[in-house]
Design a protein around this motif. Structure first.
Motif, PDB file in Angstrom:
ATOM      1  N   UNK A 162       0.891  -1.065   0.224  1.00 45.02           N
ATOM      2  CA  UNK A 162      -0.217  -0.232  -0.275  1.00 45.02           C
ATOM      3  C   UNK A 162       0.416   1.157   0.172  1.00 45.02           C
ATOM      4  N   UNK A 163       0.160   1.722  -0.670  1.00 43.05           N
ATOM      5  CA  UNK A 163       1.118   3.786  -1.106  1.00 43.05           C
ATOM      6  C   UNK A 163       0.651   4.626  -0.495  1.00 43.05           C
ATOM      7  N   UNK A 164       0.808   4.604   0.306  1.00 43.59           N
ATOM      8  CA  UNK A 164      -0.329   6.086   1.073  1.00 43.59           C
ATOM      9  C   UNK A 164      -0.083   7.589   0.861  1.00 43.59           C
ATOM     10  N   UNK A 165      -1.133   8.221   0.033  1.00 43.57           N
ATOM     11  CA  UNK A 165      -0.209   9.795  -0.021  1.00 43.57           C
ATOM     12  C   UNK A 165      -1.060  10.377   0.737  1.00 43.57           C
ATOM     13  N   UNK A 166      -0.162  11.033   1.317  1.00 41.13           N
ATOM     14  CA  UNK A 166      -1.136  11.636   2.994  1.00 41.13           C
ATOM     15  C   UNK A 166      -1.128  13.214   1.833  1.00 41.13           C
ATOM     16  N   UNK A 238     -21.161  16.076   3.323  1.00 37.34           N
ATOM     17  CA  UNK A 238     -19.704  15.398   3.963  1.00 37.34           C
ATOM     18  C   UNK A 238     -18.960  15.373   3.028  1.00 37.34           C
ATOM     19  N   UNK A 239     -17.670  17.121   2.853  1.00 34.92           N
ATOM     20  CA  UNK A 239     -16.143  16.460   1.816  1.00 34.92           C
ATOM     21  C   UNK A 239     -15.066  15.821   1.755  1.00 34.92           C
ATOM     22  N   UNK A 240     -15.048  15.408   2.527  1.00 34.10           N
ATOM     23  CA  UNK A 240     -13.163  14.958   3.160  1.00 34.10           C
ATOM     24  C   UNK A 240     -12.270  15.017   2.189  1.00 34.10           C
ATOM     25  N   UNK A 241     -12.363  15.006   1.152  1.00 33.74           N
ATOM     26  CA  UNK A 241     -11.321  15.342  -0.185  1.00 33.74           C
ATOM     27  C   UNK A 241     -10.577  16.746  -0.187  1.00 33.74           C
ATOM     28  N   UNK A 242      -9.693  16.766  -0.813  1.00 35.70           N
ATOM     29  CA  UNK A 242      -9.259  17.879  -0.605  1.00 35.70           C
ATOM     30  C   UNK A 242      -8.248  18.025  -2.489  1.00 35.70           C
ATOM     31  N   UNK A 243      -7.987  19.282  -3.454  1.00 34.14           N
ATOM     32  CA  UNK A 243      -7.216  18.779  -4.515  1.00 34.14           C
ATOM     33  C   UNK A 243      -6.401  17.913  -4.753  1.00 34.14           C
ATOM     34  N   UNK A 265      -8.668   3.666  -2.540  1.00 31.40           N
ATOM     35  CA  UNK A 265      -9.202   3.751  -1.776  1.00 31.40           C
ATOM     36  C   UNK A 265      -8.845   4.716  -0.721  1.00 31.40           C
ATOM     37  N   UNK A 266     -10.507   5.331   0.022  1.00 33.56           N
ATOM     38  CA  UNK A 266      -9.781   6.172   0.631  1.00 33.56           C
ATOM     39  C   UNK A 266     -10.781   6.324   1.609  1.00 33.56           C
ATOM     40  N   UNK A 267     -10.649   6.550   2.740  1.00 37.12           N
ATOM     41  CA  UNK A 267     -11.724   6.522   4.446  1.00 37.12           C
ATOM     42  C   UNK A 267     -12.029   7.959   4.552  1.00 37.12           C
ATOM     43  N   UNK A 268     -12.710   8.414   5.377  1.00 37.74           N
ATOM     44  CA  UNK A 268     -13.550   9.521   5.794  1.00 37.74           C
ATOM     45  C   UNK A 268     -11.930  10.256   5.909  1.00 37.74           C
ATOM     46  N   UNK A 269     -11.739  11.128   4.954  1.00 42.50           N
ATOM     47  CA  UNK A 269     -10.268  12.161   5.060  1.00 42.50           C
ATOM     48  C   UNK A 269     -10.039  11.811   4.297  1.00 42.50           C
ATOM     49  N   UNK A 270      -8.464  12.585   3.400  1.00 41.39           N
ATOM     50  CA  UNK A 270      -8.410  13.529   1.964  1.00 41.39           C
ATOM     51  C   UNK A 270      -6.958  12.636   1.487  1.00 41.39           C
ATOM     52  N   UNK A 271      -6.602  11.260   2.386  1.00 42.11           N
ATOM     53  CA  UNK A 271      -5.676  10.013   2.195  1.00 42.11           C
ATOM     54  C   UNK A 271      -6.075   9.486   1.308  1.00 42.11           C
ATOM     55  N   UNK A 272      -5.403   8.878   0.435  1.00 45.64           N
ATOM     56  CA  UNK A 272      -5.440   8.472  -1.149  1.00 45.64           C
ATOM     57  C   UNK A 272      -4.080   7.349  -0.533  1.00 45.64           C
ATOM     58  N   UNK A 273      -5.107   5.952  -0.215  1.00 49.72           N
ATOM     59  CA  UNK A 273      -4.165   4.441   0.055  1.00 49.72           C
ATOM     60  C   UNK A 273      -4.236   3.788  -1.657  1.00 49.72           C
ATOM     61  N   UNK A 274      -3.095   3.543  -1.882  1.00 46.92           N
ATOM     62  CA  UNK A 274      -2.819   2.822  -3.378  1.00 46.92           C
ATOM     63  C   UNK A 274      -2.860   1.709  -3.353  1.00 46.92           C
ATOM     64  N   UNK A 275      -3.222   0.667  -3.021  1.00 49.07           N
ATOM     65  CA  UNK A 275      -3.657  -0.929  -3.104  1.00 49.07           C
ATOM     66  C   UNK A 275      -2.112  -1.438  -4.143  1.00 49.07           C
ATOM     67  N   UNK A 291       3.174  14.622  -7.319  1.00 50.81           N
ATOM     68  CA  UNK A 291       1.871  15.627  -7.509  1.00 50.81           C
ATOM     69  C   UNK A 291       2.266  16.462  -6.463  1.00 50.81           C
ATOM     70  N   UNK A 292       1.429  17.914  -6.962  1.00 50.11           N
ATOM     71  CA  UNK A 292       1.532  18.467  -6.365  1.00 50.11           C
ATOM     72  C   UNK A 292       0.383  18.253  -4.844  1.00 50.11           C
ATOM     73  N   UNK A 293       0.691  19.078  -3.604  1.00 44.23           N
ATOM     74  CA  UNK A 293      -0.709  18.770  -2.728  1.00 44.23           C
ATOM     75  C   UNK A 293      -0.228  18.067  -1.848  1.00 44.23           C
ATOM     76  N   UNK A 294       0.915  16.220  -2.949  1.00 44.36           N
ATOM     77  CA  UNK A 294       0.911  15.673  -1.821  1.00 44.36           C
ATOM     78  C   UNK A 294       2.028  15.297  -0.740  1.00 44.36           C
ATOM     79  N   UNK A 295       1.871  15.284   0.949  1.00 46.18           N
ATOM     80  CA  UNK A 295       3.338  16.150   1.248  1.00 46.18           C
ATOM     81  C   UNK A 295       4.166  15.220   1.398  1.00 46.18           C
ATOM     82  N   UNK A 296       4.198  14.000   1.091  1.00 45.33           N
ATOM     83  CA  UNK A 296       4.416  12.548   1.029  1.00 45.33           C
ATOM     84  C   UNK A 296       4.146  11.619   1.544  1.00 45.33           C
ATOM     85  N   UNK A 297       4.729  10.334   0.758  1.00 41.15           N
ATOM     86  CA  UNK A 297       4.150   8.870   0.604  1.00 41.15           C
ATOM     87  C   UNK A 297       4.732   8.332   1.258  1.00 41.15           C
TER      88      UNK A 297
END
Length: 311
Positions: A162-166, A238-243, A265-275, A291-297
Motif C-alpha cells: 500500500x502506498x499512502x499519499x498524505x 460531507x466532503x473529505x477530499x481536497x484537490x 481507496x479512501x476513507x473519511x479523510x483526504x488521504x489516498x491509499x493505493x493498493x 503530485x502537487x499537494x501530496x505532502x509525502x508518501x
C-alpha cells in the motif's frame, strides 16, 4: 504493566453507519487490510489515579473513558495510567482510532490478566471504534456484524503493498461518528448503501480467496466511490477530499489503464491509499510523490494483528 502495538487498517469494502442499540455495532459488513509500518504503541500501568496521555499530551477522551467504564462493569479494574503514541497523523483519515483501541484493549488485557481471546478483544475494541475490531487481527480481515472480526487471509498468503499519499495532516472537521449519524438520518442513498455493501463484501471475500487482483480492485474502488457519494448526499454534505486527493485518484486510474496493477481507496479523510502488487509499489510511490499537494508518501506492506511487546 504491559505494552501493546497495533496497526491501522484500511477498509476495501467500507462500512458507514451503526446498528441501533448498544455495542457500537456496524450496520454492514466490511473487509480490510491491516497496514504494517504505521503503528500505535500503548502502555497501561496500574496507578493511583486515572490518566491518559496521547502523543505526549495529557488528554480527556470520552471514548476511552466509556470503554474503560464498560470494562469495569464486568471486571474489577483499578485506576490506570494509559500512555499512547503513534507514528502517523491522528484524526486525519488514517484509522488512528482503530489502531489505538486495538492496542489499548490488548495492553489492558495483559496488565490486568483478563484472559480475553482475540475474538473477545475485538468486541471490546469495537466499543471504542468499530474499525478497531479489525486491527486486532492481521492481513485481510472481515468484520461481520453478526459474527465478529476474523482474519480471512494471512498477510503472507497474498503480500500486497500500500502506498499512502498524505495530502493533509489536519484533523477532519467532521468525525466519522458524527458523519455516519448524519448520513443515516439525511441521505436518500442510505438504504441503497446498506443493500449494496453486503454484495460487495461477498464479492471482495471471493476475490481475496482467489487472489484475483482485478476483481478486488473493481469491487474496492466501487465501494469507496459509493461511500463518498453517500457522504456527499448527506445534509449538510460531507466532503473529505481536497484537490490533491482527486489528482491522486486520477493518477492511480491512469497507471492502471497503462497496465500497472493498482487501485485506490479512501476513507473519511483526504488521504489516498493505493493498493498494488509488490512489483508495482516503487512506480506507484514515485508517481504519487510527484503530485502537487501530496505532502509525502508512505510505502507499507500488510501488517500483523495487535500484540504485546517489550516495555
Amino acid at each position: 504493566m504491559a505494552v501493546a502495538v497495533a496497526h491501522p487498517n484500511v477498509a476495501l469494502v467500507k462500512y458507514w453507519g451503526k446498528r441501533p442499540g448498544h455495542g457500537n455495532v456496524p450496520a454492514t459488513p466490511s473487509l480490510s487490510i491491516t497496514l504494517d509500518g504505521l503503528t500505535t504503541r500503548t502502555r497501561v500501568d496500574a496507578a493511583a489515579e486515572n490518566s491518559l496521555e496521547i502523543n505526549g499530551e495529557r488528554r480527556r477522551d470520552a471514548k476511552v473513558a466509556g470503554l474503560v467504564a464498560a470494562l469495569r462493569e464486568e471486571f474489577a479494574l483499578p485506576a490506570m495510567r494509559v500512555t499512547s503514541c503513534g507514528n502517523f497523523p491522528v484524526g486525519a483519515g488514517l484509522a488512528s482510532s482503530a489502531s489505538g483501541f486495538a492496542a489499548l484493549v490488548t495492553a489492558l488485557d495483559e496488565t490486568f490478566s483478563l484472559g480475553l481471546p482475540a475474538s473477545a478483544r475485538a468486541v471490546w475494541a469495537r466499543r471504542g471504534s468499530a474499525s478497531a475490531a479489525r486491527s486486532v487481527f492481521g492481513g485481510f480481515v472481515a468484520l461481520d456484524p453478526d459474527v465478529g472480526a476474523a482474519t480471512v487471509l494471512d498477510r503472507d498468503e497474498w503480500p500486497l503493498e500500500v502506498v499512502v499519499a498524505v495530502t493533509s495532516d489536519a484533523a477532519k472537521a467532521v468525525s466519522s461518528t458524527e458523519g455516519m449519524t448524519r448520513s443515516r438520518d439525511t441521505s436518500p442513498f442510505y438504504g441503497a448503501w446498506m443493500h449494496s455493501t453486503a454484495t460487495d463484501f461477498d464479492d471482495a471475500c471471493r476475490a481475496v480467496h482467489r487472489r484475483d487482483f482485478d476483481a478486488l480492485a473493481a469491487t474496492a474502488e466501487h465501494s469507496c466511490l459509493k461511500l463518498h457519494a453517500l457522504m456527499l448526499s448527506t445534509r449538510p454534505g460531507l466532503l473529505y477530499w481536497n484537490a490533491a486527493t482527486i489528482d491522486a485518484m486520477r493518477a492511480v486510474r491512469a497507471m492502471r489503464d497503462a497496465g500497472t496493477p493498482v487501485f485506490f481507496t479512501i476513507d473519511a479523510g483526504p488521504q489516498v491509499k493505493a493498493v498494488c502488487l509488490p512489483a508495482a509499489a516503487a512506480t506507484v510511490a514515485d508517481r504519487l510523490g510527484e503530485l502537487a499537494g501530496v505532502k509525502r508518501v508512505m510505502r507499507v506492506g500488510l501488517g500483523a494483528g495487535a500484540r504485546l511487546v517489550e516495555g
